[in-house]
Write an enzyme that holds these catalytic residues in place. Structure first.
Site, PDB file in Angstrom:
ATOM      1  N   LYS A   1       0.832  -1.200   0.000  1.00 58.85           N
ATOM      2  CA  LYS A   1       0.000   0.000   0.000  1.00 58.85           C
ATOM      3  C   LYS A   1       0.867   1.251   0.000  1.00 58.85           C
ATOM      4  O   LYS A   1       1.865   1.321   0.718  1.00 58.85           O
ATOM      5  CB  LYS A   1      -0.926  -0.011   1.221  1.00 58.85           C
ATOM      6  CG  LYS A   1      -1.910  -1.167   1.209  1.00 58.85           C
ATOM      7  CD  LYS A   1      -2.754  -1.206   2.453  1.00 58.85           C
ATOM      8  CE  LYS A   1      -1.951  -1.573   3.675  1.00 58.85           C
ATOM      9  NZ  LYS A   1      -2.810  -1.872   4.859  1.00 58.85           N
TER      10      LYS A   1
ATOM     11  N   THR B   1      -8.022   8.890   9.317  1.00 65.03           N
ATOM     12  CA  THR B   1      -7.689   7.671   8.578  1.00 65.03           C
ATOM     13  C   THR B   1      -7.563   6.447   9.479  1.00 65.03           C
ATOM     14  O   THR B   1      -6.980   5.441   9.090  1.00 65.03           O
ATOM     15  CB  THR B   1      -6.369   7.865   7.818  1.00 65.03           C
ATOM     16  OG1 THR B   1      -5.330   8.216   8.769  1.00 65.03           O
ATOM     17  CG2 THR B   1      -6.492   8.974   6.783  1.00 65.03           C
TER      18      THR B   1
ATOM     19  N   GLY C   1      -8.048   3.090  10.915  1.00 62.11           N
ATOM     20  CA  GLY C   1      -8.668   1.858  10.436  1.00 62.11           C
ATOM     21  C   GLY C   1      -8.640   1.665   8.938  1.00 62.11           C
ATOM     22  O   GLY C   1      -9.311   0.765   8.425  1.00 62.11           O
ATOM     23  N   THR C   2      -7.884   2.463   8.202  1.00 61.62           N
ATOM     24  CA  THR C   2      -7.868   2.307   6.743  1.00 61.62           C
ATOM     25  C   THR C   2      -7.322   0.944   6.321  1.00 61.62           C
ATOM     26  O   THR C   2      -7.831   0.323   5.389  1.00 61.62           O
ATOM     27  CB  THR C   2      -7.037   3.423   6.073  1.00 61.62           C
ATOM     28  OG1 THR C   2      -5.770   3.520   6.722  1.00 61.62           O
ATOM     29  CG2 THR C   2      -7.751   4.760   6.149  1.00 61.62           C
ATOM     30  N   GLY C   3      -6.274   0.486   7.002  1.00 71.90           N
ATOM     31  CA  GLY C   3      -5.704  -0.809   6.639  1.00 71.90           C
ATOM     32  C   GLY C   3      -6.667  -1.949   6.893  1.00 71.90           C
ATOM     33  O   GLY C   3      -6.827  -2.858   6.059  1.00 71.90           O
ATOM     34  N   CYS C   4      -7.330  -1.925   8.040  1.00 68.86           N
ATOM     35  CA  CYS C   4      -8.329  -2.948   8.369  1.00 68.86           C
ATOM     36  C   CYS C   4      -9.455  -2.944   7.344  1.00 68.86           C
ATOM     37  O   CYS C   4      -9.918  -3.992   6.876  1.00 68.86           O
ATOM     38  CB  CYS C   4      -8.919  -2.682   9.750  1.00 68.86           C
ATOM     39  SG  CYS C   4      -7.723  -2.547  11.093  1.00 68.86           S
TER      40      CYS C   4
END
Length: 264
Positions: free
Chosen positions: A172, A203, A205-208
């Site tokens: 990412k 932002t 929790g964007t990865g989750c």
């Protein structure tokens, strides 16, 4: 209805972890189930404490899910100890889990360390089971042992991780490298998924969210390329909704597209 299982930690403020995963899966049209690896005391400003599940109880949760409602996809998020990672790997192998998406959560956006040092060796046994890994730049640096400062560095690191663990890698962007361009590396070939950075400081929790959206789309039968494209479109919409909660890096609006009388 297709189903998806998230194996991750709980976020008491609701923006990341199990809570973000369930919201995302619901919004992407699949039935969400969960196995909790840890309880965390956290909010938009950081993580203050972590209480791990026992390996035995995590195994019981996984048995309960797989023996009743078999998931069409599995997303793995925060797992902080070698013992828990070992249980997950054993259970996924036992039940023949499919469409496994691993978000190798090592460090929170706030800087809190979420993976113990002794867990790295166990993680190396879990990653080859994944259909795709979704590391951010710092995580890709840890997994590859390489420094990443530009797009070429992303390609080198993604190639190294993919070859080491035998799975696809979605490296990412962001972290000052590019405008949210992500690189999917698999079978020795890289493909860029272009994105436009959205000027939203919230932002958390964007990865989750991205990894759960990918898992949801894999569960519905989409190929990996299209699953990534659809997941990126979803997270862009959630960010663009400009939800503003909390005193730190706040959560996104996972329900930005939901409408109807029960939302009024």
């Amino acid at each position: 209805m297709k189903t998806a299982l998230t194996i991750a930690g709980s976020d008491s403020s609701g923006g990341a972890g199990i809570q973000a995963d369930i919201k995302t899966m619901m919004a992407n049209g699949v039935y969400a189930m969960s196995a909790v690896t840890a309880l965390t005391a956290q909010n938009t400003t950081g993580v203050t404490d972590i209480l791990e599940s026992t390996p035995y109880f995590l195994g019981e949760q996984l048995d309960a899910v797989f023996t009743d409602i078999f998931p069409d996809a599995v997303k793995i998020g925060m797992v902080s100890s070698a013992e828990l990672i070992t249980v997950i790997a054993e259970k996924l192998k036992q039940y023949g889990a499919k469409h496994i998406v691993v978000d190798p959560v090592m460090v929170a956006t706030s800087g809190a360390k979420l993976l113990r040092s002794d867990a790295m060796e166990a993680l190396a046994r879990l990653l080859p089971m994944a259909e795709v890994l979704t590391p951010n730049i710092p995580e890709a640096e840890i997994l590859s042992g390489l420094s990443i400062t530009d797009a070429t560095g992303m390609e080198t690191a993604a190639k190294s991780i993919s070859e080491r663990y035998g799975c696809a890698v979605l490296c990412k962007g962001g972290h000052q490298i590019n405008d949210a361009d992500d690189l999917l590396w698999r079978h020795g070939v890289g493909k860029w998924f272009r994105g436009k950075r959205i000027n939203n400081p919230n932002t958390h929790g964007t990865g989750c969210t991205l990894s759960s959206a990918i898992a949801s789309n894999l569960a519905k039968g989409y190929g990996l390329d299209e699953a990534v494209e659809r997941a990126k479109a979803y997270i862009s919409g959630a960010l663009a909704a400009m939800l503003d909660l909390g005193h730190g890096s706040g959560p996104m609006n996972h329900a930005f597209e939901l409408q109807g009388e029960f939302m009024k």
